[in-house]
Write an enzyme that holds these catalytic residues in place. Sequence first.
Site, mmCIF file in Angstrom:
data_model
loop_
_atom_site.group_PDB
_atom_site.id
_atom_site.type_symbol
_atom_site.label_atom_id
_atom_site.label_comp_id
_atom_site.label_asym_id
_atom_site.label_seq_id
_atom_site.Cartn_x
_atom_site.Cartn_y
_atom_site.Cartn_z
ATOM 1 C CB THR A 89 -26.104 -66.175 -35.825
ATOM 2 O OG1 THR A 89 -25.137 -65.229 -35.374
ATOM 3 C CG2 THR A 89 -26.925 -65.579 -36.949
ATOM 4 C CG ASN A 107 -23.286 -57.904 -28.081
ATOM 5 O OD1 ASN A 107 -24.440 -57.708 -27.707
ATOM 6 N ND2 ASN A 107 -22.866 -57.574 -29.275
ATOM 7 C CD GLN A 132 -20.869 -61.246 -25.096
ATOM 8 O OE1 GLN A 132 -19.964 -61.114 -24.273
ATOM 9 N NE2 GLN A 132 -20.629 -61.266 -26.388
ATOM 10 C CB SER A 154 -22.012 -68.673 -29.132
ATOM 11 O OG SER A 154 -21.086 -68.730 -30.182
ATOM 12 C CB ALA A 155 -18.631 -73.416 -28.430
ATOM 13 C CG HIS A 156 -16.971 -68.034 -30.633
ATOM 14 N ND1 HIS A 156 -16.574 -66.735 -30.717
ATOM 15 C CD2 HIS A 156 -18.216 -68.081 -31.145
ATOM 16 C CE1 HIS A 156 -17.545 -66.006 -31.262
ATOM 17 N NE2 HIS A 156 -18.542 -66.812 -31.538
ATOM 18 C CB THR A 159 -23.495 -83.653 -41.395
ATOM 19 O OG1 THR A 159 -24.089 -84.368 -42.476
ATOM 20 C CG2 THR A 159 -22.411 -84.504 -40.760
ATOM 21 C CB CYS A 187 -20.506 -59.020 -36.000
ATOM 22 S SG CYS A 187 -21.591 -58.818 -34.613
#
Length: 326
Positions: free
Chosen positions: A50, A106, A134, A154-156, A195, A275
């Site tokens: 996002t 997606n 995706q 996106s890592a997940h 950070t 989502c």
Amino acid sequence: MLEVMDLPGNAHSVHGVGQRAFERVEDARRRLGSVFGVRPSRIVFTSGATEANALAMHGSRRWLASAAEHPSVLAWAAGTIPVDSHGVTCEPTGNADGYAVMLANNETGVIQPIADARAWATRRSARLHVDATQGPARMVLPDALWSADSVSLSAHKFGGPQGVGALVVGEHEAEPEREALLRGGPQERGRRAGTLNVAGIVGMAAAAEAAERGALRALRDELEDGLRGLGGAIIGERAQRLDNTSCVRFGDLDAADLVMALDLAGVQVSAGAACASGASERSHVLRAMGIPGSAVRISMGFATTAADVHGAIAALARILPAKDLK
Ligand code: PLP
């Protein structure tokens, strides 16, 4: 990740402990670059796709986005490019400063023509942004992907932790050509303040290295044979699709109703994007494809087994006769 969580250092502190954290981040950047075949300096770590989409698209450029994009892309677009009835993005007719075409959808898993999109954008002297969220570990990534001006990850989605991702910027992008979205510290060479999520970044690199593609395709085909046998129509079935995603419509049956019934049977699926679940609005992806009604998205994870697929089909076989299928 566990080892890194014990490191007290902020990767941007100049003291030794901070530098050890920094070295972990740079090591992860190198490893991700090597998995994806891109120069590590092109990788800007973010909190996910996002944010990566926003970083790529915010500002004064006029973007056109494929009508089936994720809402985090559509939010920045001035207009949409149509998709055909198979869910594949058509060549745009309107001019823009940039075009956004996702790598794979997606909701339907339909793979998009990225090499063509690169050519359309280049012909119009426009930028190309690709939301590739995706893709990794669910398809062979096309070489043309890395010729986009920006690519979101996106890592997940490939087995890594939630809340971390990256924007891969263009090969020759001058810094600070990309205006920062968040203002603050000079992290990520001034391209993303805040950070760094060191454990998340290390987890993302480890997941990218560990992700293996291939096993899910046969399970998906088996699942779809079962769904068709129960009267389901697979959305986008004539297009190239991801290995792990099936989108199925059972006549006029309400997808939200089916999602609930399946959940009670221990099978977790969603109506459209995860989502958007809970939202009563009809899927914009189905609408863009000209498909009436609603559909259920069934996606498999890396731990999904043949027994899970058989269990899902058996649950549907019990549930569907009780519904008023037209
Ligand atoms: N783009 C696509 C195609 C997605 O599927 C998702 C999440 O499911 C996102 C963007 C948002 O990603 P994130 O949750 O990392 O912000």
